[in-house]
Write an enzyme that holds these catalytic residues in place. Structure first.
Site, short mmCIF file in Angstrom:
data_model
loop_
_atom_site.label_atom_id
_atom_site.label_comp_id
_atom_site.label_asym_id
_atom_site.label_seq_id
_atom_site.Cartn_x
_atom_site.Cartn_y
_atom_site.Cartn_z
CG HIS A 226 -1.86 -1.04 1.40
ND1 HIS A 226 -1.73 -2.03 2.33
CD2 HIS A 226 -3.01 -1.30 0.74
CE1 HIS A 226 -2.76 -2.86 2.24
NE2 HIS A 226 -3.55 -2.45 1.28
CE LYS B 63 -1.50 -9.12 -3.05
NZ LYS B 63 -2.73 -9.72 -2.53
CG MET C 222 4.64 -6.72 0.67
SD MET C 222 5.06 -6.27 2.36
CE MET C 222 6.84 -6.11 2.19
#
Lengths: 281, 281
Positions: free
Chosen positions: B37, B149, B184
Site C-alpha cells: 500500500h 498484485k 505483500m
C-alpha cells in the site's frame, strides 16, 4: 449553440465551466424533440448558467424486437428548436464513441427495475442507468432534468444517483400534454389517426381514477377494473399494465394511502405509450 | 493529515482542490496497510498535489463465507503510516454512510469478472467495481493507483473507467514482496509459521515458469503441470487456479505469445493468496 461530438472535449468544457463557477444544467434526450423536452430544457435554463442537451438514441436501452432502428430522428429540426430555447451546448456523440469495441460495463438498479415497464422490457433500465451514468461522467452537470412522464425512469435515476454518489441534483419536471390531454412523446409519431384518437383514453382513465379517489373510493381493484374497461373499450388498445404503486420501492399497493403513483403502459399499433399520475391520498 | 468521514464533505474538498488547479491522486484501500500500500501512496504522492487515501473494508466484495468480519483492522497504526508517507486526506466512511437503507445500485464489468478469481468469488468484482465507482464519485481524483498484485482487479477497473467515461487515469504499480519473495498482502497475517513457509512456493513457481519460458519452453500444459507439482508438494497448499491468460480479455491462452499474465490463487489454511507475473513472450 456549440455542437460537441467528442467525449474528451465535452469533459474539458465541463471542467472549465465548473471551475469558472458556472452552474451546469443537463437534459439527456434521444432527440426528435417535442414540447415535453423543451419544457425540461427551459427548466434547466432557469436553474443553471450553462445548459447542455445530449441527443443520443441509446441502443442498449432498446430490446431486440423494439424500435431502435425506426426510432424517429430529425437532427436539423432538433438543432433549430434547441437554439430557440436557449441551449448552450448540444452533445451529440456517435454510437462508436459511446460504445467502443470490447465495451462490457453496466449499471444495475436492482429493486426498481423488475416491475412496471421493467417486466416487459427486461434490459431497458440497465441500458438507461448505464448511458445516464456515462453522460453524467461526460457532462459533469450540477443538475439534470428528467420528465415525470417517464416516472419509473426518474425513480431509477434518483436511486442510482444517491447510491453511486453521483454528485448532482435530479430535477423532475411535470408531464407536458397535447391540448386534448395525450402526454407528449416522440413515439406518438407512430400513431395512425385512429390510434391517436384512441390513445386519449390513457389520460382519461388516469383522471377518472383520480376523481374516484377524490370522491372517496379506496378500492384499488375497482379502480383498476374501471380503467381496464375504459381502455379495452378502444379497439386499437392493448394493455401492458395498469398499476398503483408506492413511490419508494414502486411495489404494488394493497391500500391507497400516502403518495401513490398510478402508472400504465398500453400499446396502440407500433406505439407502446406510457403515462402516469402522482397523487396524494 | 485531515480525516474526513462524510461523503458530502469529501466531495466539497475535492471540488475545491480541482478548481484550485491541484491534481488529486487517490489510493483506495481496505486498511491494515503494508509496504505494498505504502508504495502505491508514494506513487500517488509523486504524481499529484493532493493525496487522498480511503480506508473502507467493503462488505459487498466479500462472499457470504469469506473473511469480512475477521478482515484485519488497525486504524491507529494505519493513520501513523499514512502520516509518515505523506497522505493529505484519509477518507474513512462508515458502512452506513456508504450503503444507506434501500441501497440497490451495482456496477458490473461483464467479460472480465467470470474467470480467474471471479470463478470462485462470483460477486467479488461486482462489489469492487461498485465501491470503486462510488469512491471515484466521492474523491473525484485525477488519477488513482492500484497494485499489480491484484492484477484482475486492475484490469476490471481500467475497463470500467474506459467504459463508463470516468474521467481519471488509472496507474498500476508493481507488486511489493517480502525479502524472501512472498507478495505483500494484508491476508498474510492469517498464515501460521508453517503456512508462511509453504506460501513462498507461489513466487517460486511463477519464477520457475518464467525461467522456463525464457529458456524457450512454450508448452502451457507442461508449465501448469510443473507449477502444480511444486505447489502441491507443500502440505498446507490448496490450489484454486493456475492460469496463463491474455491481457485484454483475461482468457486462457492456447499459445504463449505477446503479453501474458501468469496468475494463481492458492489457499493456505484461512488465507486465500493470489500472485502473478506479467511477461512478454
Amino acid at each position: 449553440m456549440k455542437v460537441i461530438k467528442k467525449i474528451l472535449q465535452m469533459q474539458k468544457v465541463a471542467d472549465e465551466a465548473r471551475c469558472a463557477g458556472r452552474k451546469v444544467g443537463f437534459v439527456p434526450t434521444m432527440g426528435y424533440l417535442h414540447k415535453g423536452h423543451l419544457s425540461l430544457i427551459r427548466q434547466a435554463r432557469q436553474l443553471s448558467e450553462l445548459v447542455v442537451v445530449s441527443i443520443f438514441v441509446n441502443p442498449t436501452q432498446f430490446g431486440p424486437h423494439e424500435d431502435y432502428q425506426n426510432y424517429p430522428r430529425d437532427l436539423s429540426r432538433d438543432a433549430k428548436l434547441l437554439r430557440q430555447v436557449g441551449c448552450d451546448i448540444l452533445f451529440l456523440p456517435s454510437v462508436e464513441e459511446m460504445y467502443p469495441q470490447g465495451y462490457c460495463s453496466y449499471v444495475d438498479v436492482e429493486n426498481l427495475t423488475q416491475l412496471l415497464c421493467g417486466a416487459s422490457r427486461p434490459s431497458h433500465f440497465r441500458g438507461v442507468a448505464t448511458v445516464v451514468t456515462k453522460l453524467f461522467n461526460i457532462v459533469k452537470p450540477h443538475l439534470a432534468v428528467f420528465g415525470q412522464k417517464d416516472a419509473q425512469q426518474a425513480f431509477v435515476i434518483r436511486r442510482m444517483v444517491t447510491d453511486l454518489n453521483q454528485d448532482l441534483e435530479i430535477v423532475v419536471a411535470p408531464t407536458i400534454r397535447e391540448p386534448d390531454g395525450l402526454a407528449m412523446s416522440s413515439r406518438n409519431e407512430y400513431l395512425t389517426p385512429q390510434e391517436r384518437a384512441d390513445a386519449l383514453v390513457l389520460y382519461q382513465a388516469l383522471k377518472w381514477a383520480h376523481e374516484q379517489i377524490v370522491e372517496g373510493q379506496r378500492n384499488i381493484e375497482y379502480l383498476v377494473q374501471g380503467m381496464t374497461k375504459m381502455i379495452q373499450n378502444k379497439k386499437t388498445a392493448q394493455i401492458d399494465y395498469i398499476s398503483f404503486v408506492d413511490t419508494e420501492k414502486l411495489h404494488s399497493l394493497k391500500r391507497l394511502e400516502g403518495e401513490v403513483l398510478i402508472a400504465l403502459a398500453v400499446k396502440f399499433g407500433r406505439a407502446r405509450l406510457i403515462d402516469n399520475l402522482l397523487i396524494k391520498v
